[in-house]
Design a protein around this motif. Structure first.
Motif, PDB file in Angstrom:
ATOM      1  N   LEU A  26       0.813  -1.213   0.000  1.00 50.16           N
ATOM      2  CA  LEU A  26       0.000   0.000   0.000  1.00 50.16           C
ATOM      3  C   LEU A  26       0.848   1.265   0.000  1.00 50.16           C
ATOM      4  O   LEU A  26       0.651   2.153  -0.822  1.00 50.16           O
ATOM      5  CB  LEU A  26      -0.936   0.004   1.214  1.00 50.16           C
ATOM      6  CG  LEU A  26      -2.133  -0.915   1.151  1.00 50.16           C
ATOM      7  CD1 LEU A  26      -2.866  -0.916   2.489  1.00 50.16           C
ATOM      8  CD2 LEU A  26      -3.062  -0.492   0.039  1.00 50.16           C
ATOM      9  N   TRP A  27       1.802   1.355   0.933  1.00 50.07           N
ATOM     10  CA  TRP A  27       2.501   2.639   1.041  1.00 50.07           C
ATOM     11  C   TRP A  27       3.621   2.790   0.028  1.00 50.07           C
ATOM     12  O   TRP A  27       3.772   3.856  -0.557  1.00 50.07           O
ATOM     13  CB  TRP A  27       2.951   2.913   2.471  1.00 50.07           C
ATOM     14  CG  TRP A  27       4.135   2.187   3.014  1.00 50.07           C
ATOM     15  CD1 TRP A  27       4.134   1.030   3.721  1.00 50.07           C
ATOM     16  CD2 TRP A  27       5.498   2.604   2.939  1.00 50.07           C
ATOM     17  NE1 TRP A  27       5.411   0.692   4.079  1.00 50.07           N
ATOM     18  CE2 TRP A  27       6.263   1.640   3.626  1.00 50.07           C
ATOM     19  CE3 TRP A  27       6.159   3.691   2.363  1.00 50.07           C
ATOM     20  CZ2 TRP A  27       7.648   1.731   3.752  1.00 50.07           C
ATOM     21  CZ3 TRP A  27       7.537   3.781   2.492  1.00 50.07           C
ATOM     22  CH2 TRP A  27       8.268   2.811   3.176  1.00 50.07           C
ATOM     23  N   VAL A  28       4.399   1.753  -0.220  1.00 49.93           N
ATOM     24  CA  VAL A  28       5.490   1.892  -1.194  1.00 49.93           C
ATOM     25  C   VAL A  28       4.917   2.039  -2.602  1.00 49.93           C
ATOM     26  O   VAL A  28       5.303   2.934  -3.354  1.00 49.93           O
ATOM     27  CB  VAL A  28       6.470   0.695  -1.115  1.00 49.93           C
ATOM     28  CG1 VAL A  28       7.536   0.802  -2.192  1.00 49.93           C
ATOM     29  CG2 VAL A  28       7.113   0.619   0.257  1.00 49.93           C
ATOM     30  N   GLY A  29       3.972   1.188  -2.937  1.00 47.11           N
ATOM     31  CA  GLY A  29       3.343   1.292  -4.246  1.00 47.11           C
ATOM     32  C   GLY A  29       2.609   2.608  -4.423  1.00 47.11           C
ATOM     33  O   GLY A  29       2.654   3.222  -5.491  1.00 47.11           O
ATOM     34  N   GLY A  30       1.943   3.052  -3.370  1.00 50.93           N
ATOM     35  CA  GLY A  30       1.227   4.320  -3.447  1.00 50.93           C
ATOM     36  C   GLY A  30       2.140   5.506  -3.664  1.00 50.93           C
ATOM     37  O   GLY A  30       1.857   6.389  -4.488  1.00 50.93           O
ATOM     38  N   GLY A 131      11.370   2.930   1.049  1.00 53.19           N
ATOM     39  CA  GLY A 131      10.403   1.880   0.747  1.00 53.19           C
ATOM     40  C   GLY A 131      10.930   0.900  -0.275  1.00 53.19           C
ATOM     41  O   GLY A 131      10.741  -0.308  -0.160  1.00 53.19           O
ATOM     42  N   LEU A 132      11.618   1.431  -1.279  1.00 53.68           N
ATOM     43  CA  LEU A 132      12.215   0.543  -2.284  1.00 53.68           C
ATOM     44  C   LEU A 132      13.255  -0.368  -1.659  1.00 53.68           C
ATOM     45  O   LEU A 132      13.331  -1.557  -1.979  1.00 53.68           O
ATOM     46  CB  LEU A 132      12.865   1.399  -3.376  1.00 53.68           C
ATOM     47  CG  LEU A 132      12.428   1.058  -4.779  1.00 53.68           C
ATOM     48  CD1 LEU A 132      12.535   2.264  -5.662  1.00 53.68           C
ATOM     49  CD2 LEU A 132      13.210  -0.077  -5.309  1.00 53.68           C
ATOM     50  N   LEU A 133      14.083   0.181  -0.766  1.00 55.86           N
ATOM     51  CA  LEU A 133      15.076  -0.647  -0.076  1.00 55.86           C
ATOM     52  C   LEU A 133      14.401  -1.660   0.838  1.00 55.86           C
ATOM     53  O   LEU A 133      14.887  -2.783   0.996  1.00 55.86           O
ATOM     54  CB  LEU A 133      16.034   0.232   0.727  1.00 55.86           C
ATOM     55  CG  LEU A 133      16.985   1.098  -0.081  1.00 55.86           C
ATOM     56  CD1 LEU A 133      17.769   2.023   0.842  1.00 55.86           C
ATOM     57  CD2 LEU A 133      17.936   0.235  -0.889  1.00 55.86           C
ATOM     58  N   LEU A 134      13.286  -1.279   1.437  1.00 56.76           N
ATOM     59  CA  LEU A 134      12.572  -2.184   2.327  1.00 56.76           C
ATOM     60  C   LEU A 134      11.955  -3.353   1.562  1.00 56.76           C
ATOM     61  O   LEU A 134      11.872  -4.464   2.082  1.00 56.76           O
ATOM     62  CB  LEU A 134      11.488  -1.417   3.082  1.00 56.76           C
ATOM     63  CG  LEU A 134      10.882  -2.075   4.296  1.00 56.76           C
ATOM     64  CD1 LEU A 134      11.946  -2.365   5.337  1.00 56.76           C
ATOM     65  CD2 LEU A 134       9.800  -1.201   4.871  1.00 56.76           C
ATOM     66  N   GLN A 137      14.265  -6.293   1.369  1.00 57.01           N
ATOM     67  CA  GLN A 137      14.553  -7.017   2.605  1.00 57.01           C
ATOM     68  C   GLN A 137      13.565  -8.173   2.779  1.00 57.01           C
ATOM     69  O   GLN A 137      12.451  -8.127   2.283  1.00 57.01           O
ATOM     70  CB  GLN A 137      14.444  -6.069   3.814  1.00 57.01           C
ATOM     71  CG  GLN A 137      15.337  -4.864   3.743  1.00 57.01           C
ATOM     72  CD  GLN A 137      16.803  -5.231   3.684  1.00 57.01           C
ATOM     73  OE1 GLN A 137      17.256  -6.111   4.393  1.00 57.01           O
ATOM     74  NE2 GLN A 137      17.531  -4.560   2.820  1.00 57.01           N
ATOM     75  N   PRO A 138      13.976  -9.212   3.510  1.00 58.06           N
ATOM     76  CA  PRO A 138      13.057 -10.341   3.728  1.00 58.06           C
ATOM     77  C   PRO A 138      11.916  -9.962   4.660  1.00 58.06           C
ATOM     78  O   PRO A 138      12.042  -9.075   5.497  1.00 58.06           O
ATOM     79  CB  PRO A 138      13.953 -11.413   4.344  1.00 58.06           C
ATOM     80  CG  PRO A 138      15.075 -10.680   4.954  1.00 58.06           C
ATOM     81  CD  PRO A 138      15.289  -9.451   4.092  1.00 58.06           C
ATOM     82  N   VAL A 139      10.822 -10.659   4.506  1.00 59.82           N
ATOM     83  CA  VAL A 139       9.653 -10.462   5.355  1.00 59.82           C
ATOM     84  C   VAL A 139       9.981 -11.000   6.758  1.00 59.82           C
ATOM     85  O   VAL A 139      10.604 -12.052   6.876  1.00 59.82           O
ATOM     86  CB  VAL A 139       8.434 -11.207   4.762  1.00 59.82           C
ATOM     87  CG1 VAL A 139       7.242 -11.128   5.669  1.00 59.82           C
ATOM     88  CG2 VAL A 139       8.122 -10.659   3.388  1.00 59.82           C
TER      89      VAL A 139
END
Length: 145
Positions: A26-30, A131-134, A137-139
């Protein structure tokens, strides 16, 4: 031990992983969609530049607020999965804290010094790149592959 007692932590971990991924989407894509797809597309439709700017001034703070809520949800999922030390020692926690600080600075700047358009844009882009860097990262709760 019953099989239900052993399956409960796995379900909790799976719920945390799903909520992590949903909030992240939601937030990174948004952020990326608004800045690099929607606003340029609106600008090319022939609307007056002031109207496009007004649309951006209304949508961007809403999206930064959504980002703050989603980051809080992700931080909660990270805390449940990996504990309190993960917020400072883990890359995911550091990125989430950075985004939270940038969202807070965005709103403080917006209300205290609204003419600082460069800082507003900078904090927005820092949130987008964190957000892109996040995403890389693994879940939490899953092993690195």
């Amino acid at each position: 031990m019953s099989k239900f007692a052993t399956s409960k932590p796995q379900q909790s971990s799976r719920a945390a992983a799903v909520s992590w991924q949903l909030a992240q989407t939601l937030w990174v894509g948004g952020l990326w969609l608004l800045q690099f797809v929607i606003l340029p597309a609106i600008g090319q439709t022939g609307l007056a530049p002031l109207l496009v700017q007004e649309i951006a001034e209304r949508l961007v703070p809403l999206l930064v607020g959504l980002t703050a809520v989603c980051v809080a949800l992700q931080a909660f999922a990270l805390l449940r999965s990996d504990g309190l030390s993960s917020l400072l020692r883990d890359m995911r926690g550091q990125l989430l804290l950075t985004v939270a600080v940038m969202a807070l600075s965005y709103f403080v700047t917006l209300h205290q010094w609204p003419e600082a358009q460069y800082w507003l844009r900078f904090s927005y882009l820092v949130m987008a790149f964190c957000g892109l860097l996040l995403v890389l990262q693994p879940v939490p709760g899953k092993e690195r592959s």
